[in-house]
Design an enzyme around this catalytic site. Structure first.
Site, PDB file in Angstrom:
ATOM      1  N   TRP A   1      -8.564   1.027   3.901  1.00 45.10           N
ATOM      2  CA  TRP A   1      -8.801   1.722   2.627  1.00 45.10           C
ATOM      3  C   TRP A   1     -10.195   1.350   2.131  1.00 45.10           C
ATOM      4  O   TRP A   1     -10.557   0.206   1.956  1.00 45.10           O
ATOM      5  CB  TRP A   1      -7.706   1.464   1.601  1.00 45.10           C
ATOM      6  CG  TRP A   1      -7.270   0.063   1.296  1.00 45.10           C
ATOM      7  CD1 TRP A   1      -7.989  -1.085   1.378  1.00 45.10           C
ATOM      8  CD2 TRP A   1      -5.972  -0.302   0.808  1.00 45.10           C
ATOM      9  NE1 TRP A   1      -7.242  -2.146   0.971  1.00 45.10           N
ATOM     10  CE2 TRP A   1      -5.996  -1.700   0.616  1.00 45.10           C
ATOM     11  CE3 TRP A   1      -4.807   0.393   0.498  1.00 45.10           C
ATOM     12  CZ2 TRP A   1      -4.891  -2.396   0.143  1.00 45.10           C
ATOM     13  CZ3 TRP A   1      -3.720  -0.292   0.023  1.00 45.10           C
ATOM     14  CH2 TRP A   1      -3.758  -1.670  -0.146  1.00 45.10           C
TER      15      TRP A   1
ATOM     16  N   ASP B   1     -14.066   9.299  14.254  1.00 41.24           N
ATOM     17  CA  ASP B   1     -13.674   9.823  12.941  1.00 41.24           C
ATOM     18  C   ASP B   1     -14.103  11.267  12.722  1.00 41.24           C
ATOM     19  O   ASP B   1     -14.728  11.897  13.567  1.00 41.24           O
ATOM     20  CB  ASP B   1     -14.250   8.928  11.843  1.00 41.24           C
ATOM     21  CG  ASP B   1     -13.245   8.686  10.729  1.00 41.24           C
ATOM     22  OD1 ASP B   1     -12.567   9.642  10.322  1.00 41.24           O
ATOM     23  OD2 ASP B   1     -13.131   7.543  10.274  1.00 41.24           O
TER      24      ASP B   1
ATOM     25  N   ARG C   1      -6.292   5.326   7.540  1.00 38.06           N
ATOM     26  CA  ARG C   1      -5.927   5.059   8.928  1.00 38.06           C
ATOM     27  C   ARG C   1      -5.539   3.591   9.095  1.00 38.06           C
ATOM     28  O   ARG C   1      -6.016   2.718   8.355  1.00 38.06           O
ATOM     29  CB  ARG C   1      -7.076   5.419   9.857  1.00 38.06           C
ATOM     30  CG  ARG C   1      -8.240   4.441   9.807  1.00 38.06           C
ATOM     31  CD  ARG C   1      -9.325   4.858  10.766  1.00 38.06           C
ATOM     32  NE  ARG C   1     -10.328   3.816  10.922  1.00 38.06           N
ATOM     33  CZ  ARG C   1     -11.629   3.995  10.739  1.00 38.06           C
ATOM     34  NH1 ARG C   1     -12.102   5.162  10.353  1.00 38.06           N
ATOM     35  NH2 ARG C   1     -12.468   2.992  10.929  1.00 38.06           N
TER      36      ARG C   1
ATOM     37  N   ASN D   1       0.439   5.628  -6.480  1.00 35.80           N
ATOM     38  CA  ASN D   1      -0.578   6.354  -5.723  1.00 35.80           C
ATOM     39  C   ASN D   1      -0.115   6.572  -4.298  1.00 35.80           C
ATOM     40  O   ASN D   1       0.641   5.774  -3.737  1.00 35.80           O
ATOM     41  CB  ASN D   1      -1.894   5.573  -5.710  1.00 35.80           C
ATOM     42  CG  ASN D   1      -3.001   6.368  -5.028  1.00 35.80           C
ATOM     43  OD1 ASN D   1      -3.349   7.457  -5.469  1.00 35.80           O
ATOM     44  ND2 ASN D   1      -3.537   5.839  -3.939  1.00 35.80           N
TER      45      ASN D   1
END
Length: 480
Positions: free
Chosen positions: A185, A280, A172, A167
């Site tokens: 994550w 964000d 971040r 994967n």
């Protein structure tokens, strides 16, 4: 020929007037991020900063910040091609018998060309170091109240501990010190799932952070591909040519051979620390929350690497354009499971997970709700908080057309569906609890009698063909 690395991509962007070089000294602390945001908000070009204070490495930003740049990088203009290739592969019958195998060779060879190829070395192995440190990288601080410097466009490579499927995800990473960073994550992401499985097995999980790849691999790391599909294979499907990989030096993972920088290490599920705040893509600072720690064990890099980064904040910024490519490329996959779907849009101002519009070819009562429920059960679409379903005559990419449909075809009591206690995006600032909130569905399709609509359906206002043709034929003579 497919673009092989960031250097080739920079060359192509510059040729087409999509890149500016900045030779003035700039600071990775707040200054670069502010420049990149200003350029994005004004539809500016990609920017290559060649003189970064205290570092000997150039910084590239806004590289994917327009549809034109993504067309250059992915070498296509119709992004539905990507999803269609996956759909075609799933429908391909494996031949039996020698003659049938011969006939199928052209199709099978095309599929084989998409698979990654392991090499003994590559550009990213030009310099390797076990004495690794984050300190030599021009990692940005983007907003004044950010907790520190954050890697924002690192492609985090992990491997499923049981199946071995690889994967890539963009998570971040807040820098703690020279060898430690927080791995943000979220619970719903595949990297976090790999981490949880490793935790259950009493193991740390190997992870490699790849900075600077050719555009197809960057896109693949962000795209929510079907479960079980190797991201390196998806990158090959995207670019119609398999990527080259090399083995890491300190961990058991493969990474793109043409990358700029690879940070090798592991995530310890028991080493939990506070991460954030961080400005964000919702337009808000995400609060301080606990996340596991990444420990750096080695670095591979080119002799003259480019540090690739992105900045996020209130839309519309660079991530919005990658989101539009994802939206288009996954339309064929959505149609594979829901054939009535005509088109699909996730407006950039809804930061991907906030809002989606779907048009359908309606054939029976309740079909709009059926589509909503189906899409909420599809991978990352489970996190989308609001769906609006419209008829096929509505342009889902024209928000004015969508608002018209909502206000003329939806009744608030009859056509609004609210589902409580459902998974939400971790970053959603409106959810009453982290990762748990509600969904809103609006059925803005024209209602029929079987759905309880007792009135005659009103006639749409349309120009007649005779008048249309008359004006078309005389248009140039009007001088308008």
């Amino acid at each position: 020929m497919a673009i092989e690395d960031i250097h080739e991509f920079v060359t192509e962007l510059e040729k087409k007037g999509e890149l500016k070089r900045v030779k003035t000294e700039v600071d990775s602390n707040l200054e670069i991020a502010e420049i990149l945001r200003r350029e994005m908000y004004s539809n500016g070009p990609a920017v290559l900063f060649e003189n970064v204070k205290n570092y000997d490495m150039p910084v590239l930003g806004n590289a994917f910040g327009s549809m034109k740049r993504l067309e250059i990088g992915l070498e296509m203009t119709d992004f539905t091609e990507i999803g269609q290739r996956i759909v075609d592969m799933t429908k391909m019958d494996m031949p039996s018998g020698f003659l049938n195998k011969i006939k199928k060779l052209p199709e099978l060879s095309k599929m084989a060309e998409s698979f990654p190829k392991l090499e003994s070395s590559g550009p990213v192995t030009e310099i390797t170091s076990n004495d690794a440190s984050f300190d030599k990288l021009p990692i940005l601080k983007s907003w004044p109240n950010d907790a520190g410097r954050f890697i924002t466009l690192g492609l985090v490579a992990t491997k499923h501990p049981e199946t071995g499927v690889r994967n890539l995800g963009v998570y971040r990473m807040q820098i703690i010190d020279s060898t430690h960073a927080m791995m943000h994550w979220q619970k719903h992401k595949r990297g976090a799932q790999h981490g949880e499985i490793s935790k259950e097995r009493g193991e740390k999980i190997s992870a490699a952070v790849i900075i600077g790849c050719e555009p197809a691999t960057v896109f693949s790391s962000i795209a929510p591909v079907p479960e079980g599909l190797d991201k390196y294979l998806f990158a090959g499907i995207t670019r119609k040519k398999g990527i080259k990989t090399v083995k890491c030096k300190t961990i058991d993972l493969e990474v793109p051979a043409n990358a700029e920088i690879v940070l090798e290490g592991y995530v310890d599920p028991h080493d939990i620390r506070d991460e954030g705040p961080f400005g964000d893509h919702t337009g808000y600072y995400t609060p301080i929350e606990p996340y596991p720690t990444f420990t750096l064990t080695g670095i591979m890099r080119r002799k003259n690497p480019i540090y690739v980064t992105t900045v996020v904040g209130k839309p519309i910024l660079e991530d919005a354009y990658i989101g539009k490519v994802i939206e288009q490329s996954f339309l064929p996959l959505i149609r594979m499971f829901h054939p009535e779907v005509v088109d699909f849009s996730m407006p950039a101002s809804g930061w991907f997970q906030g809002f989606a519009i779907i048009s359908i070819k309606k054939r029976y009562p309740g079909q709009a709700k059926k589509v909503m429920m189906g899409l909420w059960g599809m991978g990352q679409l489970a996190l989308t908080k609001m769906f609006v379903v419209v008829d096929e005559d509505i342009n889902v990419h024209d928000i004015n057309d969508v608002i018209w449909a909502i206000t003329t075809r939806a009744d608030a009591a009859r056509d609004t569906t609210i589902i409580n206690n459902t998974p939400t995006d971790t970053l959603d600032p409106a959810s009453p609890m982290v990762n748990l909130g509600s969904k809103l569905g609006i059925d803005a399709t024209q209602k029929i009698r079987e759905e309880g609509y007792q009135r005659e359906i009103q006639q749409l206002v349309k120009v007649d063909n005779e008048t249309k043709n008359l004006v078309d034929s005389k248009w140039s003579s009007y001088g308008l």
